[in-house]
Design a protein around this motif. Structure first.
Motif, short mmCIF file in Angstrom:
data_model
loop_
_atom_site.label_atom_id
_atom_site.label_comp_id
_atom_site.label_asym_id
_atom_site.label_seq_id
_atom_site.Cartn_x
_atom_site.Cartn_y
_atom_site.Cartn_z
N ASP A 210 0.74 -1.41 0.06
CA ASP A 210 -0.03 0.23 -0.06
C ASP A 210 0.97 1.03 0.09
O ASP A 210 0.56 2.35 -0.95
CB ASP A 210 -0.93 0.05 1.37
CG ASP A 210 -1.97 1.06 1.15
OD1 ASP A 210 -2.16 1.29 0.19
OD2 ASP A 210 -2.07 1.77 2.40
N ALA A 211 1.90 1.17 0.78
CA ALA A 211 2.84 2.29 0.90
C ALA A 211 3.47 2.59 -0.48
O ALA A 211 3.73 3.94 -0.84
CB ALA A 211 3.67 2.30 2.18
N MET A 212 3.93 1.52 -1.00
CA MET A 212 4.78 1.61 -2.17
C MET A 212 4.00 2.01 -3.50
O MET A 212 4.54 2.94 -4.35
CB MET A 212 5.32 0.22 -2.34
CG MET A 212 6.40 -0.40 -1.71
SD MET A 212 6.84 -1.96 -2.06
CE MET A 212 7.73 -1.52 -3.70
N GLN A 213 2.58 1.84 -3.54
CA GLN A 213 1.78 2.15 -4.52
C GLN A 213 1.52 3.93 -4.41
O GLN A 213 1.59 4.55 -5.61
CB GLN A 213 0.56 1.48 -4.78
CG GLN A 213 -0.56 1.56 -3.57
CD GLN A 213 -1.37 2.74 -3.93
OE1 GLN A 213 -1.45 3.25 -4.94
NE2 GLN A 213 -2.02 3.20 -2.53
N SER B 282 -2.81 4.00 -9.71
CA SER B 282 -1.77 4.80 -9.53
C SER B 282 -1.11 4.40 -10.80
O SER B 282 -0.43 5.32 -11.49
CB SER B 282 -0.73 4.05 -8.21
OG SER B 282 -1.27 4.44 -7.32
N ASN B 283 -1.09 3.10 -11.42
CA ASN B 283 -0.54 2.94 -12.62
C ASN B 283 -1.23 3.58 -13.83
O ASN B 283 -0.64 4.01 -14.79
CB ASN B 283 -0.69 1.37 -13.03
CG ASN B 283 0.48 0.47 -12.43
OD1 ASN B 283 1.60 0.62 -13.14
ND2 ASN B 283 0.00 0.02 -11.29
N VAL B 284 -2.60 4.02 -13.70
CA VAL B 284 -3.31 4.86 -14.90
C VAL B 284 -2.82 6.23 -14.72
O VAL B 284 -2.38 6.78 -15.71
CB VAL B 284 -4.92 4.83 -14.52
CG1 VAL B 284 -5.59 6.10 -15.23
CG2 VAL B 284 -5.47 3.32 -14.52
N LEU B 285 -2.46 6.61 -13.47
CA LEU B 285 -1.89 8.01 -13.45
C LEU B 285 -0.35 8.16 -14.04
O LEU B 285 -0.25 9.01 -14.92
CB LEU B 285 -1.86 8.49 -12.01
CG LEU B 285 -3.14 8.96 -11.12
CD1 LEU B 285 -2.75 9.42 -9.77
CD2 LEU B 285 -3.84 10.07 -11.91
#
Length: 551
Positions: free
Chosen positions: A208-211, A254-257
């Motif tokens: 969670d913190a990494m994403q 996060s990947n979409v961003l």
């Protein structure tokens, strides 16, 4: 108690089923201890909250709060209020969430517990941050919730010493607040959070913190670092088969961003599809979970209603049995009381009867003695009467003999009855017939019209003496001059009293007699005793009227 059961934050996130089983076992083992029961309720709430069953979690939190208030420890009450604050934040009840957090701050500040106070400030900060993010996504920003307020409370929390896990949460919270601002200032805080989570081996919280750190690198425009972080986070997620749609949706967003920023629209679209599928699965799971929960709640409420109905019926049966027992005891007591009362009444009746019989015997004996004494007196006077030669003296003595016999006749009647009252018809007729035998009047006719009046002995004696005087006067003075002598004696009764009337057809001298006459004085005296009104008149003979009240 959480450490004793092995239920850590990491276990709550990574193994919710095991956490729930351990929490349920702990809840059963608490017994009557308010402390243990309150702690177990808090853990149950955390487990259900991690499973996003926020309303069930809220029920356990409220139970924990009630138990801990009874226990009385401000620290423990404050911890439960912080859990309720987080629960209300999940439900988007942000005002209530901030209210609980502020109450927790006030309670814990009084105890001097720095770690607890730091956690309370962190909860206040995260609630402001979360409320700001929610309002921003809905385009409903309000000054009540802001990232500045969140950062202010995080700064207050930073001044205290922390354990590594709490320090990771602090850095994570500050980083998330900057993420909500889309500010790359989140990077150093999230880097610290990632380092601590990696060191502690907290896989779920690490991913969670990494994403979020990858998202912060996107805002910093360090796309290469962002891609490495997000790839590592997704790799850890897949390799450990966490199967958590909520965490996967965060990674996808996060990947979409990232791919939008790098203009890799195909990859952005693929991650968007992944995120949408995850969201759809979450919605479906939430729907099925909601239906399942509603079914369970319905069945539970149905069973509780049946149990309550049975308990009510049992309570009514117990109440009816209680009433029946009371009625039986009341009836038994009433029966005993009635028997006792009857026994007492019978005893008093017997005593009263014995006393009455004794008194009647005494009265009868007394009347008998008086009667005998009067007879002796009358006999002595008769002997004296025979020796007298003076006609006037003999007449006076005869009148006294008549008076004594009148009294004696009354006591003879009393001697023949158990009552202290006299039947006037028999008494007066016997009295007058006795006088008739003494004063022999040829051709005399006496009419009696005497009502069945019963008078007390004292009244009867006074009335008898009056009749004796009036009749004696008639025999001596009225009838010797009458050709067909006739005497009428009437005694009647009304509501107000009795009326005596004695009349003859002769010419009596009683009306003209001297007021000093013994007979007349005796009549006046006896009339006063009877409280009577009397009248003497001369109308074709002499008429004597006497009216007196009954006692």
């Amino acid at each position: 108690m959480e450490k004793m059961l092995g239920i850590s934050d990491s276990l709550l996130f990574e193994a919710p089923a095991k956490s729930l089983m351990l929490a349920q076992e702990a809840y059963k083992m608490t017994g009557n201890s308010l402390y243990l029961k309150g702690t177990a309720s808090l853990i149950m709430g955390k487990v259900y909250q991690q499973q996003r069953d926020y309303y069930t979690a809220r029920k356990h939190y409220l139970e924990s709060l009630e138990l801990r208030r009874k226990w009385g420890s401000p620290d423990l009450i404050g911890v439960t209020m912080l859990a309720l604050s987080e629960n209300n934040a999940h439900l988007h009840h942000f005002d209530e969430a901030i209210g609980y957090a502020r109450q927790a701050v006030d309670l814990i500040r009084k105890t001097g517990n720095e770690l607890g106070l730091s956690m309370a400030y962190m909860q206040l900060a995260s609630t402001h941050s979360w409320a700001y993010s929610t309002a921003k996504s809905r385009d409903m920003l309000t000054p009540r919730f802001s990232t500045d307020s969140a950062l202010h409370y995080y700064k207050l929390a930073e001044q205290y010493e922390h354990q590594p896990d709490q320090k990771a949460w602090l850095h994570y919270g500050i980083g998330i607040t900057y993420i909500h601002r889309e500010d790359s200032a989140a990077v150093p805080y999230l880097e610290k959070a990632v380092a601590i989570r990696r060191k502690l081996g907290q896989l779920y919280l690490l991913i969670d913190a990494m994403q979020f750190l990858g998202r912060a690198q996107v805002y910093r425009k360090d796309y290469l670092t962002a891609e490495k972080l997000l790839d590592e986070a997704y790799g850890l997620y897949k390799s450990h088969t966490l199967d958590d749609d909520f965490l996967l949706s965060k990674i996808a967003f996060s990947n979409v961003l990232l791919h939008q920023a790098t203009k890799s629209y195909k990859k952005a679209f693929e991650w968007l599809l992944t995120g949408n599928k995850t969201r759809d699965r979450r919605l479906l799971d939430d729907r099925e979970g909601a239906i399942s929960q509603l079914t369970v709640h319905y069945e539970t409420e149905k069973k509780e209603a049946l149990l309550k109905q049975r308990e009510t019926e049992l309570a009514r049966q117990r109440e009816m049995l209680g009433y029946e027992r009371k009625i039986k005891w009341i009836m038994f007591g009433s029966l005993v009381l009635a028997i006792g009362t009857l026994g007492m009444v019978f005893y008093l009746y017997r005593k009263n009867r014995e006393l009455s019989l004794h008194n009647a015997t005494l009265v009868k004996e007394q009347n008998h003695r008086i009667k005998n004494n009067l007879q002796r007196l009358s006999s002595l006077m008769d002997l004296q009467l025979r020796k007298l030669t003076s006609r006037e003296t003999r007449s006076l003595l005869q009148e006294n003999v008549n008076r004594v016999q009148t009294i004696g006749l009354l006591h003879r009647h009393l001697n023949n009855t158990t009552r202290l009252s006299i039947s006037m018809p028999l008494y007066l007729e016997t009295l007058v017939e006795g006088l008739k035998d003494i004063y022999i009047i040829p051709g005399l006719r006496i009419d009696y019209r005497i009502a069945p009046v019963v008078l007390p002995s004292q009244q009867a004696m006074s009335l008898g003496l009056i009749v004796n005087e009036v009749v004696t006067n008639a025999f001596k003075h009225a009838f010797p001059k009458a050709t067909s002598p006739q005497l009428e004696i009437i005694l009647s009764r009304s509501d107000t009293g009795c009326h005596l009337q004695i009349s003859d057809n002769g010419q009596s001298e009683i009306v003209a007699a001297s007021p000093e006459s013994i007979g007349l004085q005796l009549i006046l005296l006896l009339a006063r005793e009877l409280k009577a009104v009397h009248r003497l008149s001369q109308e074709n003979g002499t008429v004597f009227d006497l009216k007196f009240p009954l006692l």
